[in-house]
Motif scaffolding. Structure first.
Motif, PDB file in Angstrom:
ATOM      1  N   TYR A  86     -16.499 -37.246 -89.784  1.00 36.68           N
ATOM      2  CA  TYR A  86     -17.358 -37.805 -88.590  1.00 36.68           C
ATOM      3  C   TYR A  86     -16.369 -37.084 -87.780  1.00 36.68           C
ATOM      4  N   ALA A  87     -14.750 -37.161 -88.635  1.00 39.65           N
ATOM      5  CA  ALA A  87     -13.980 -36.956 -87.708  1.00 39.65           C
ATOM      6  C   ALA A  87     -13.764 -35.194 -87.173  1.00 39.65           C
ATOM      7  N   ARG A  88     -14.182 -34.212 -87.947  1.00 35.29           N
ATOM      8  CA  ARG A  88     -13.504 -33.372 -89.002  1.00 35.29           C
ATOM      9  C   ARG A  88     -14.731 -32.307 -87.779  1.00 35.29           C
ATOM     10  N   ASP A  89     -16.080 -33.631 -87.629  1.00 31.84           N
ATOM     11  CA  ASP A  89     -17.573 -32.643 -87.249  1.00 31.84           C
ATOM     12  C   ASP A  89     -16.952 -32.299 -85.828  1.00 31.84           C
ATOM     13  N   SER A  90     -16.450 -33.784 -85.419  1.00 34.49           N
ATOM     14  CA  SER A  90     -16.348 -33.585 -83.334  1.00 34.49           C
ATOM     15  C   SER A  90     -14.973 -32.843 -83.152  1.00 34.49           C
ATOM     16  N   GLU A  91     -14.066 -32.940 -83.882  1.00 35.67           N
ATOM     17  CA  GLU A  91     -12.821 -31.635 -83.540  1.00 35.67           C
ATOM     18  C   GLU A  91     -13.217 -30.613 -83.681  1.00 35.67           C
ATOM     19  N   GLN A  92     -14.258 -30.081 -84.618  1.00 43.00           N
ATOM     20  CA  GLN A  92     -14.750 -28.854 -84.542  1.00 43.00           C
ATOM     21  C   GLN A  92     -15.214 -28.549 -83.573  1.00 43.00           C
ATOM     22  N   ARG A  93     -16.063 -29.140 -82.816  1.00 42.14           N
ATOM     23  CA  ARG A  93     -17.438 -29.411 -81.865  1.00 42.14           C
ATOM     24  C   ARG A  93     -17.006 -28.995 -80.495  1.00 42.14           C
ATOM     25  N   TRP A  94     -15.461 -30.385 -80.374  1.00 42.31           N
ATOM     26  CA  TRP A  94     -15.002 -30.672 -78.858  1.00 42.31           C
ATOM     27  C   TRP A  94     -13.952 -29.961 -79.288  1.00 42.31           C
ATOM     28  N   GLY A  95     -12.780 -30.388 -79.663  1.00 47.19           N
ATOM     29  CA  GLY A  95     -11.268 -29.681 -80.242  1.00 47.19           C
ATOM     30  C   GLY A  95     -10.623 -30.773 -80.148  1.00 47.19           C
ATOM     31  N   THR A  96     -10.574 -31.962 -80.106  1.00 43.20           N
ATOM     32  CA  THR A  96      -9.854 -33.308 -80.013  1.00 43.20           C
ATOM     33  C   THR A  96      -8.898 -33.474 -81.713  1.00 43.20           C
ATOM     34  N   PRO A  97      -8.405 -33.124 -81.687  1.00 44.85           N
ATOM     35  CA  PRO A  97      -7.591 -33.546 -82.986  1.00 44.85           C
ATOM     36  C   PRO A  97      -8.277 -35.023 -83.578  1.00 44.85           C
ATOM     37  N   ILE A  98      -8.055 -34.663 -85.353  1.00 44.94           N
ATOM     38  CA  ILE A  98      -8.746 -35.560 -85.705  1.00 44.94           C
ATOM     39  C   ILE A  98      -7.641 -36.567 -85.714  1.00 44.94           C
ATOM     40  N   ALA A  99      -6.543 -36.431 -86.062  1.00 44.52           N
ATOM     41  CA  ALA A  99      -5.906 -37.970 -85.302  1.00 44.52           C
ATOM     42  C   ALA A  99      -5.787 -38.211 -84.327  1.00 44.52           C
TER      43      ALA A  99
ATOM     44  N   TYR B  54     -15.826 -36.400 -74.092  1.00 45.32           N
ATOM     45  CA  TYR B  54     -14.699 -36.843 -73.177  1.00 45.32           C
ATOM     46  C   TYR B  54     -13.894 -36.303 -73.087  1.00 45.32           C
ATOM     47  N   ASN B  55     -12.926 -35.996 -74.386  1.00 46.60           N
ATOM     48  CA  ASN B  55     -11.734 -35.184 -74.100  1.00 46.60           C
ATOM     49  C   ASN B  55     -11.511 -33.955 -73.891  1.00 46.60           C
ATOM     50  N   ARG B  56     -13.236 -33.247 -74.126  1.00 55.60           N
ATOM     51  CA  ARG B  56     -13.453 -32.174 -73.850  1.00 55.60           C
ATOM     52  C   ARG B  56     -13.485 -31.758 -72.248  1.00 55.60           C
ATOM     53  N   LEU B  57     -14.393 -33.020 -71.863  1.00 56.99           N
ATOM     54  CA  LEU B  57     -14.394 -32.496 -69.592  1.00 56.99           C
ATOM     55  C   LEU B  57     -13.262 -33.194 -69.353  1.00 56.99           C
ATOM     56  N   SER B  58     -11.979 -33.240 -70.215  1.00 61.64           N
ATOM     57  CA  SER B  58     -10.564 -33.933 -69.507  1.00 61.64           C
ATOM     58  C   SER B  58      -9.809 -32.777 -69.649  1.00 61.64           C
ATOM     59  N   HIS B  59      -9.749 -31.465 -70.644  1.00 62.40           N
ATOM     60  CA  HIS B  59      -9.143 -30.691 -71.106  1.00 62.40           C
ATOM     61  C   HIS B  59      -9.786 -29.520 -69.881  1.00 62.40           C
ATOM     62  N   GLU B  60     -11.619 -29.489 -70.423  1.00 62.04           N
ATOM     63  CA  GLU B  60     -11.187 -28.006 -68.983  1.00 62.04           C
ATOM     64  C   GLU B  60     -11.785 -28.769 -67.192  1.00 62.04           C
ATOM     65  N   ARG B  61     -11.616 -30.081 -67.014  1.00 65.90           N
ATOM     66  CA  ARG B  61     -11.801 -30.695 -65.536  1.00 65.90           C
ATOM     67  C   ARG B  61      -9.611 -30.729 -64.767  1.00 65.90           C
ATOM     68  N   LEU B  62      -9.694 -30.822 -66.122  1.00 68.89           N
ATOM     69  CA  LEU B  62      -8.065 -31.456 -66.120  1.00 68.89           C
ATOM     70  C   LEU B  62      -7.097 -30.677 -66.176  1.00 68.89           C
ATOM     71  N   GLY B  63      -7.301 -29.779 -66.498  1.00 72.03           N
ATOM     72  CA  GLY B  63      -6.609 -28.775 -67.988  1.00 72.03           C
ATOM     73  C   GLY B  63      -5.757 -29.330 -69.240  1.00 72.03           C
ATOM     74  N   ILE B  64      -6.135 -30.672 -69.617  1.00 71.67           N
ATOM     75  CA  ILE B  64      -4.449 -31.295 -70.152  1.00 71.67           C
ATOM     76  C   ILE B  64      -5.631 -30.840 -71.791  1.00 71.67           C
ATOM     77  N   PRO B  65      -4.199 -30.376 -71.905  1.00 68.52           N
ATOM     78  CA  PRO B  65      -4.204 -29.959 -73.566  1.00 68.52           C
ATOM     79  C   PRO B  65      -4.451 -31.000 -74.381  1.00 68.52           C
ATOM     80  N   PHE B  66      -5.175 -30.355 -75.752  1.00 69.19           N
ATOM     81  CA  PHE B  66      -5.881 -31.278 -76.924  1.00 69.19           C
ATOM     82  C   PHE B  66      -4.367 -31.559 -77.653  1.00 69.19           C
ATOM     83  N   SER B  67      -3.455 -30.965 -77.543  1.00 71.95           N
ATOM     84  CA  SER B  67      -2.484 -31.304 -78.396  1.00 71.95           C
ATOM     85  C   SER B  67      -1.107 -32.571 -77.385  1.00 71.95           C
ATOM     86  N   SER B  68      -1.897 -32.876 -76.563  1.00 75.15           N
ATOM     87  CA  SER B  68      -1.235 -33.724 -75.704  1.00 75.15           C
ATOM     88  C   SER B  68      -2.432 -35.636 -75.378  1.00 75.15           C
TER      89      SER B  68
END
Length: 207
Positions: A41-54, A128-142
């Motif tokens: 599930y976590a890997r599918d979400s990462e591949q779909r939206w970008g947030t790392p599994i961890a 949710y994090n994908r929208l934060s990334h797109e709208r607020l410019g927060i990198p997935f590595s943060s």
């Protein structure tokens, strides 16, 4: 009436099937060994939206302690009578009702898309994090910044409401530390979970 019955049935079904919290929530390898489908599930979400599994799993740890039906504790009336809950947060990801409705509308969820199912909870976190990334410019590595936007809402994050909330900034730092620790742990064991199903075999299930 039929819709109500289907909804009740779905709620009972998922209530009965949801697993117990992992025995060792401090080690992501042990979590996935106990619940290997959560890795999928976590890997599918990462591949779909970008947030790392961890990062996803660190969010769930601090939101619900991996309890499928977690809710905020009730307030008390006159100091001893159980009263209303402070928010509508519910499930593994503690998604609020408005955000969950937005998620369902955006992704075509139905009766079986519920907050008590880890598959949809992790997908919600990723969305949710994908929208934060797109709208607020927060990198997935943060993970710290992503969590601040998750907890305060994107509007609150943009207003920097968290600057007046040391408890929240401290929590976000703990989320970051756990996400990094989980990531280091996962690097030592991830291959175990890439071919765990009987129909998966090398080289088609490699990352």
């Amino acid at each position: 009436m039929l819709g109500l019955l289907v909804g009740v049935w779905a709620t009972l079904r998922f209530s009965l099937l949801e697993p117990d919290p992992p025995a060792n929530p401090d080690n992501l390898c042990d979590i996935f060994r106990e619940h290997p489908v959560w890795y999928d599930y976590a890997r599918d979400s990462e591949q779909r939206w970008g947030t790392p599994i961890a990062t996803q799993m660190a969010f769930v740890f601090y939101e619900s302690s991996f309890r499928s039906h977690a809710r905020p504790p009730r307030t008390q009336l006159w100091g001893f009578i159980p009263w209303t809950r402070p928010t509508t947060a519910y499930g593994y990801a503690q998604a609020l009702d408005p955000a969950w409705r937005e998620y369902l509308e955006a992704n075509g969820g139905g009766w079986f898309t519920v907050r008590t199912d880890m598959e949809y909870a992790l997908d919600f976190v990723g969305w949710y994090n994908r929208l934060s990334h797109e709208r607020l410019g927060i990198p997935f590595s943060s993970p710290r910044q992503l969590y601040l936007a998750y907890h305060e809402g994107r509007g609150g994050y943009a207003r920097r409401s968290f600057e007046q909330k040391p408890a929240i900034t401290g929590l976000a730092s703990r989320v970051r530390n756990r996400a990094f620790r989980y990531d280091n742990q996962l690097k030592t064991c991830e291959q175990e979970f890439q071919c765990w199903r009987w129909y998966q075999f090398w080289p088609f299930c490699q990352s």
